[in-house]
Scaffold this motif. Structure first.
Motif, PDB file in Angstrom:
ATOM      1  N   MET A  50      74.616  32.956  -3.190  1.00 11.92           N
ATOM      2  CA  MET A  50      75.529  32.831  -2.050  1.00 11.92           C
ATOM      3  C   MET A  50      76.284  31.512  -2.144  1.00 11.92           C
ATOM      4  O   MET A  50      75.808  30.542  -2.735  1.00 11.92           O
ATOM      5  N   THR A  51      77.484  31.522  -1.578  1.00 12.36           N
ATOM      6  CA  THR A  51      78.293  30.313  -1.594  1.00 12.36           C
ATOM      7  C   THR A  51      79.359  30.419  -0.500  1.00 12.36           C
ATOM      8  O   THR A  51      79.284  31.299   0.359  1.00 12.36           O
ATOM      9  N   MET A  52      80.306  29.492  -0.509  1.00 14.13           N
ATOM     10  CA  MET A  52      81.395  29.538   0.464  1.00 14.13           C
ATOM     11  C   MET A  52      82.713  29.254  -0.242  1.00 14.13           C
ATOM     12  O   MET A  52      82.753  28.798  -1.376  1.00 14.13           O
ATOM     13  N   GLY A  53      83.794  29.540   0.460  1.00 10.51           N
ATOM     14  CA  GLY A  53      85.131  29.288  -0.079  1.00 10.51           C
ATOM     15  C   GLY A  53      86.123  29.172   1.055  1.00 10.51           C
ATOM     16  O   GLY A  53      85.750  29.251   2.235  1.00 10.51           O
ATOM     17  N   GLY A  54      87.377  28.967   0.683  1.00  7.97           N
ATOM     18  CA  GLY A  54      88.401  28.837   1.707  1.00  7.97           C
ATOM     19  C   GLY A  54      89.791  28.794   1.113  1.00  7.97           C
ATOM     20  O   GLY A  54      89.980  28.990  -0.090  1.00  7.97           O
ATOM     21  N   LEU A  55      90.750  28.570   1.984  1.00  7.69           N
ATOM     22  CA  LEU A  55      92.147  28.413   1.603  1.00  7.69           C
ATOM     23  C   LEU A  55      92.919  27.973   2.837  1.00  7.69           C
ATOM     24  O   LEU A  55      92.381  27.972   3.955  1.00  7.69           O
ATOM     25  N   THR A  56      94.166  27.571   2.609  1.00  6.83           N
ATOM     26  CA  THR A  56      95.090  27.363   3.721  1.00  6.83           C
ATOM     27  C   THR A  56      96.100  28.501   3.674  1.00  6.83           C
ATOM     28  O   THR A  56      96.775  28.689   2.661  1.00  6.83           O
ATOM     29  N   LEU A  57      96.148  29.289   4.745  1.00  5.90           N
ATOM     30  CA  LEU A  57      96.981  30.496   4.795  1.00  5.90           C
ATOM     31  C   LEU A  57      98.012  30.335   5.904  1.00  5.90           C
ATOM     32  O   LEU A  57      97.660  30.182   7.072  1.00  5.90           O
ATOM     33  N   GLU A 103     102.260  28.871  11.916  1.00  2.83           N
ATOM     34  CA  GLU A 103     101.015  28.100  11.848  1.00  2.83           C
ATOM     35  C   GLU A 103     100.270  28.434  10.565  1.00  2.83           C
ATOM     36  O   GLU A 103     100.588  29.392   9.874  1.00  2.83           O
ATOM     37  N   ALA A 104      99.248  27.614  10.284  1.00  3.73           N
ATOM     38  CA  ALA A 104      98.407  27.855   9.112  1.00  3.73           C
ATOM     39  C   ALA A 104      96.946  27.874   9.531  1.00  3.73           C
ATOM     40  O   ALA A 104      96.520  27.093  10.381  1.00  3.73           O
ATOM     41  N   LEU A 105      96.206  28.781   8.933  1.00  6.79           N
ATOM     42  CA  LEU A 105      94.748  28.836   9.101  1.00  6.79           C
ATOM     43  C   LEU A 105      94.136  28.061   7.952  1.00  6.79           C
ATOM     44  O   LEU A 105      94.451  28.312   6.785  1.00  6.79           O
ATOM     45  N   GLU A 106      93.258  27.122   8.287  1.00  4.74           N
ATOM     46  CA  GLU A 106      92.612  26.316   7.266  1.00  4.74           C
ATOM     47  C   GLU A 106      91.132  26.698   7.190  1.00  4.74           C
ATOM     48  O   GLU A 106      90.396  26.507   8.159  1.00  4.74           O
ATOM     49  N   LEU A 107      90.735  27.244   6.062  1.00  2.99           N
ATOM     50  CA  LEU A 107      89.319  27.542   5.818  1.00  2.99           C
ATOM     51  C   LEU A 107      88.860  26.573   4.744  1.00  2.99           C
ATOM     52  O   LEU A 107      89.434  26.524   3.657  1.00  2.99           O
ATOM     53  N   LYS A 108      87.816  25.782   5.040  1.00  5.80           N
ATOM     54  CA  LYS A 108      87.470  24.672   4.154  1.00  5.80           C
ATOM     55  C   LYS A 108      86.013  24.286   4.324  1.00  5.80           C
ATOM     56  O   LYS A 108      85.335  24.717   5.266  1.00  5.80           O
ATOM     57  N   ARG A 109      85.564  23.415   3.428  1.00  5.53           N
ATOM     58  CA  ARG A 109      84.203  22.892   3.530  1.00  5.53           C
ATOM     59  C   ARG A 109      84.087  22.062   4.803  1.00  5.53           C
ATOM     60  O   ARG A 109      84.965  21.269   5.123  1.00  5.53           O
ATOM     61  N   GLY A 110      83.000  22.281   5.546  1.00  6.01           N
ATOM     62  CA  GLY A 110      82.780  21.529   6.769  1.00  6.01           C
ATOM     63  C   GLY A 110      83.513  22.095   7.973  1.00  6.01           C
ATOM     64  O   GLY A 110      83.419  21.542   9.066  1.00  6.01           O
ATOM     65  N   GLY A 111      84.256  23.181   7.781  1.00  5.99           N
ATOM     66  CA  GLY A 111      84.983  23.797   8.883  1.00  5.99           C
ATOM     67  C   GLY A 111      84.848  25.309   8.809  1.00  5.99           C
ATOM     68  O   GLY A 111      83.914  25.830   8.193  1.00  5.99           O
ATOM     69  N   ASN A 112      85.777  26.013   9.442  1.00 10.75           N
ATOM     70  CA  ASN A 112      85.797  27.464   9.302  1.00 10.75           C
ATOM     71  C   ASN A 112      85.897  27.810   7.816  1.00 10.75           C
ATOM     72  O   ASN A 112      86.576  27.111   7.063  1.00 10.75           O
ATOM     73  N   HIS A 113      85.244  28.899   7.400  1.00 13.72           N
ATOM     74  CA  HIS A 113      85.163  29.161   5.960  1.00 13.72           C
ATOM     75  C   HIS A 113      84.850  30.626   5.688  1.00 13.72           C
ATOM     76  O   HIS A 113      84.468  31.369   6.598  1.00 13.72           O
ATOM     77  N   PHE A 114      84.995  31.009   4.430  1.00 12.73           N
ATOM     78  CA  PHE A 114      84.468  32.282   3.941  1.00 12.73           C
ATOM     79  C   PHE A 114      83.030  32.058   3.493  1.00 12.73           C
ATOM     80  O   PHE A 114      82.748  31.113   2.754  1.00 12.73           O
ATOM     81  N   MET A 115      82.125  32.927   3.928  1.00  5.78           N
ATOM     82  CA  MET A 115      80.739  32.914   3.453  1.00  5.78           C
ATOM     83  C   MET A 115      80.599  34.068   2.479  1.00  5.78           C
ATOM     84  O   MET A 115      81.034  35.191   2.785  1.00  5.78           O
ATOM     85  N   MET A 116      80.021  33.790   1.323  1.00  4.21           N
ATOM     86  CA  MET A 116      80.031  34.776   0.233  1.00  4.21           C
ATOM     87  C   MET A 116      78.613  35.071  -0.225  1.00  4.21           C
ATOM     88  O   MET A 116      77.847  34.154  -0.525  1.00  4.21           O
ATOM     89  N   PHE A 117      78.292  36.362  -0.300  1.00  4.99           N
ATOM     90  CA  PHE A 117      76.946  36.814  -0.682  1.00  4.99           C
ATOM     91  C   PHE A 117      77.047  37.721  -1.907  1.00  4.99           C
ATOM     92  O   PHE A 117      78.073  38.341  -2.141  1.00  4.99           O
ATOM     93  N   ASP A 118      75.940  37.809  -2.646  1.00  9.01           N
ATOM     94  CA  ASP A 118      75.914  38.601  -3.886  1.00  9.01           C
ATOM     95  C   ASP A 118      77.051  38.168  -4.813  1.00  9.01           C
ATOM     96  O   ASP A 118      77.864  38.980  -5.269  1.00  9.01           O
ATOM     97  N   VAL A 119      77.089  36.869  -5.074  1.00 12.89           N
ATOM     98  CA  VAL A 119      78.153  36.282  -5.888  1.00 12.89           C
ATOM     99  C   VAL A 119      77.889  36.598  -7.358  1.00 12.89           C
ATOM    100  O   VAL A 119      76.772  36.410  -7.855  1.00 12.89           O
ATOM    101  N   GLY A 120      78.907  37.080  -8.058  1.00  5.27           N
ATOM    102  CA  GLY A 120      78.768  37.498  -9.451  1.00  5.27           C
ATOM    103  C   GLY A 120      78.669  36.333 -10.416  1.00  5.27           C
ATOM    104  O   GLY A 120      78.982  35.180 -10.083  1.00  5.27           O
ATOM    105  N   GLU A 121      78.239  36.646 -11.625  1.00  4.81           N
ATOM    106  CA  GLU A 121      78.022  35.609 -12.636  1.00  4.81           C
ATOM    107  C   GLU A 121      79.325  35.033 -13.177  1.00  4.81           C
ATOM    108  O   GLU A 121      79.309  34.036 -13.902  1.00  4.81           O
TER     109      GLU A 121
END
Ligand code: CU
Length: 155
Positions: A50-57, A103-121
């Motif tokens: 599992m991990t996390m990710g983000g972007l500015t959209l 406006e822009a949505l900011e998904l980032k470390r320490g804030g709102n984010h994507f949570m990712m499960f079953d992350v591939g190799e």
């Protein structure tokens, strides 16, 4: 200057073809135009899957709602908020994020984010993976394919 008369879905596709660090210019008379920067996924730590990710959209030309994300490299992507609760940082899953016109949505470390499960190799630092965002623009479905850089902690 290119004039665009395509549907919202086609405009989303056009935005998807832009390089990740160059926002697509806003030019729309028929619906919102999406652009993004800083799309990333953290390489999982150790043997975890599992991990996390983000972007500015960013959206121009109308309001949109981000309704989900998926990737061929990741089993499940959830959308999480992060906020202080009882003196601790707490993550909470949400179904949507609203983004207002201009406006822009900011998904980032320490804030709102994507949570990712079953992350591939293939989610390894230095690689790039595709993430498909699904959105709703006033009842009109949109998708945007984002190229996210995989980063190691400390990058
Ligand atoms: Cu989370």
């Amino acid at each position: 200057m290119t004039r665009l008369f395509a549907s919202a879905a086609l405009l989303a596709f056009a935005a998807a073809c832009a390089p990740s660090d160059a926002p697509t210019p806003a030019a729309s008379e028929s619906g919102p135009v999406l652009s993004y920067t800083d799309a990333f996924v953290m390489e999982p730590i150790g043997a975890r899957d599992m991990t996390m990710g983000g972007l500015t959209l960013r959206v121009d030309g109308g309001d949109v709602t981000l309704t989900g994300a998926s990737s061929p490299s990741i089993g499940t992507i959830e959308m999480h908020t992060m906020a202080m609760s009882d003196g601790r940082m707490q993550m909470r899953q949400v179904e949507t994020f609203d983004i207002a016109d201009g406006e822009a949505l900011e998904l980032k470390r320490g804030g709102n984010h994507f949570m990712m499960f079953d992350v591939g190799e293939d989610v390894v630092s230095g690689e790039t993976i595709d993430i498909t965002l699904t959105l709703d623009a006033d009842g009109e479905p949109m998708t945007l394919v984002v190229e996210a850089d995989v980063r190691a902690v400390g990058d």
